[in-house]
Design a protein around this motif. Sequence first.
Motif, PDB file in Angstrom:
ATOM      1  N   TRP A 224       0.819  -1.214   0.000  1.00  0.00           N
ATOM      2  CA  TRP A 224       0.000   0.000   0.000  1.00  0.00           C
ATOM      3  C   TRP A 224       0.856   1.269   0.000  1.00  0.00           C
ATOM      4  CZ3 TRP A 224      -4.734   0.711  -1.433  1.00  0.00           C
ATOM      5  CH2 TRP A 224      -5.655  -0.330  -1.356  1.00  0.00           C
ATOM      6  N   MET A 225       2.048   1.196   0.534  1.00  0.00           N
ATOM      7  CA  MET A 225       2.921   2.379   0.587  1.00  0.00           C
ATOM      8  C   MET A 225       3.285   2.878  -0.805  1.00  0.00           C
ATOM      9  SD  MET A 225       3.217   3.160   3.753  1.00  0.00           S
ATOM     10  CE  MET A 225       4.625   4.242   3.864  1.00  0.00           C
ATOM     11  N   ALA A 226       3.168   2.018  -1.818  1.00  0.00           N
ATOM     12  CA  ALA A 226       3.497   2.405  -3.193  1.00  0.00           C
ATOM     13  C   ALA A 226       2.437   3.328  -3.791  1.00  0.00           C
ATOM     14  CB  ALA A 226       3.653   1.154  -4.053  1.00  0.00           C
ATOM     15  N   PHE A 227       1.256   3.375  -3.198  1.00  0.00           N
ATOM     16  CA  PHE A 227       0.167   4.193  -3.735  1.00  0.00           C
ATOM     17  C   PHE A 227       0.043   5.476  -2.939  1.00  0.00           C
ATOM     18  CE2 PHE A 227      -0.927  -0.207  -4.664  1.00  0.00           C
ATOM     19  CZ  PHE A 227      -1.183  -0.138  -6.030  1.00  0.00           C
ATOM     20  N   GLY A 228       0.275   6.590  -3.574  1.00  0.00           N
ATOM     21  CA  GLY A 228       0.126   7.885  -2.908  1.00  0.00           C
ATOM     22  C   GLY A 228      -1.279   8.421  -3.101  1.00  0.00           C
ATOM     23  N   ASN A 229      -1.578   9.508  -2.460  1.00  0.00           N
ATOM     24  CA  ASN A 229      -2.847  10.203  -2.632  1.00  0.00           C
ATOM     25  C   ASN A 229      -2.606  11.456  -3.439  1.00  0.00           C
ATOM     26  OD1 ASN A 229      -4.487   8.481  -0.996  1.00  0.00           O
ATOM     27  ND2 ASN A 229      -3.486   9.371   0.787  1.00  0.00           N
ATOM     28  N   GLN A 230      -3.585  11.804  -4.262  1.00  0.00           N
ATOM     29  CA  GLN A 230      -3.465  13.019  -5.057  1.00  0.00           C
ATOM     30  C   GLN A 230      -3.271  14.200  -4.098  1.00  0.00           C
ATOM     31  OE1 GLN A 230      -6.844  13.767  -7.539  1.00  0.00           O
ATOM     32  NE2 GLN A 230      -5.872  15.445  -8.617  1.00  0.00           N
ATOM     33  N   GLY A 231      -2.267  15.012  -4.367  1.00  0.00           N
ATOM     34  CA  GLY A 231      -2.004  16.188  -3.553  1.00  0.00           C
ATOM     35  C   GLY A 231      -1.042  15.938  -2.386  1.00  0.00           C
ATOM     36  N   ASP A 232      -0.564  14.715  -2.218  1.00  0.00           N
ATOM     37  CA  ASP A 232       0.355  14.436  -1.116  1.00  0.00           C
ATOM     38  C   ASP A 232       1.594  15.335  -1.129  1.00  0.00           C
ATOM     39  OD1 ASP A 232      -1.216  12.510   0.026  1.00  0.00           O
ATOM     40  OD2 ASP A 232       0.066  10.799  -0.529  1.00  0.00           O
ATOM     41  N   ALA A 233       2.095  15.623  -2.316  1.00  0.00           N
ATOM     42  CA  ALA A 233       3.339  16.417  -2.423  1.00  0.00           C
ATOM     43  C   ALA A 233       3.151  17.834  -1.879  1.00  0.00           C
ATOM     44  CB  ALA A 233       3.790  16.463  -3.880  1.00  0.00           C
ATOM     45  N   GLU A 234       1.915  18.327  -1.890  1.00  0.00           N
ATOM     46  CA  GLU A 234       1.674  19.698  -1.424  1.00  0.00           C
ATOM     47  C   GLU A 234       1.376  19.794   0.076  1.00  0.00           C
ATOM     48  OE1 GLU A 234      -0.270  18.558  -4.280  1.00  0.00           O
ATOM     49  OE2 GLU A 234       1.435  19.252  -5.462  1.00  0.00           O
ATOM     50  N   LEU A 235       1.193  18.649   0.727  1.00  0.00           N
ATOM     51  CA  LEU A 235       0.858  18.672   2.152  1.00  0.00           C
ATOM     52  C   LEU A 235       2.048  19.155   2.980  1.00  0.00           C
ATOM     53  CD1 LEU A 235      -1.086  15.308   2.552  1.00  0.00           C
ATOM     54  CD2 LEU A 235      -2.045  17.607   2.522  1.00  0.00           C
ATOM     55  N   ARG A 236       1.757  19.973   3.991  1.00  0.00           N
ATOM     56  CA  ARG A 236       2.781  20.446   4.929  1.00  0.00           C
ATOM     57  C   ARG A 236       2.336  20.077   6.334  1.00  0.00           C
ATOM     58  NH1 ARG A 236       5.378  20.305   1.144  1.00  0.00           N
ATOM     59  NH2 ARG A 236       5.896  21.994  -0.233  1.00  0.00           N
ATOM     60  N   TRP A 237       3.170  19.360   7.043  1.00  0.00           N
ATOM     61  CA  TRP A 237       2.835  18.932   8.383  1.00  0.00           C
ATOM     62  C   TRP A 237       3.598  19.718   9.389  1.00  0.00           C
ATOM     63  CZ3 TRP A 237      -1.093  15.500   8.950  1.00  0.00           C
ATOM     64  CH2 TRP A 237      -1.486  14.784   7.801  1.00  0.00           C
TER      65      TRP A 237
END
Length: 85
Positions: A72-85
């Motif tokens: 499951w780790m191979a599948f990202g979610n759309q917009g993950d790259a823009e998330l800031r934690w």
Amino acid sequence: MQTALRKMGNSVGMIVPKAILQELGAAAGTAMDVRVEEGRIVATPARHPRAGWAEDAERIGALPLTEEEEDWMAFGNQGDAELRW
């Protein structure tokens, strides 16, 4: 059983007999939720629903991933790259 209300600074306190506190699982210093129901004061020990969550998350995060979790780790979610934690 009766008890008296006593002035405590700008507030009023009620002395609760030890036997009643023990029945509630409470003691001096226990945080209490207090409300009025049908003209009665109802006091219950405060619950902390998130108590221990941080420790549990840390413990779970330290566990090795199963093979399925790795897949499951191979599948990202759309917009993950823009998330800031």
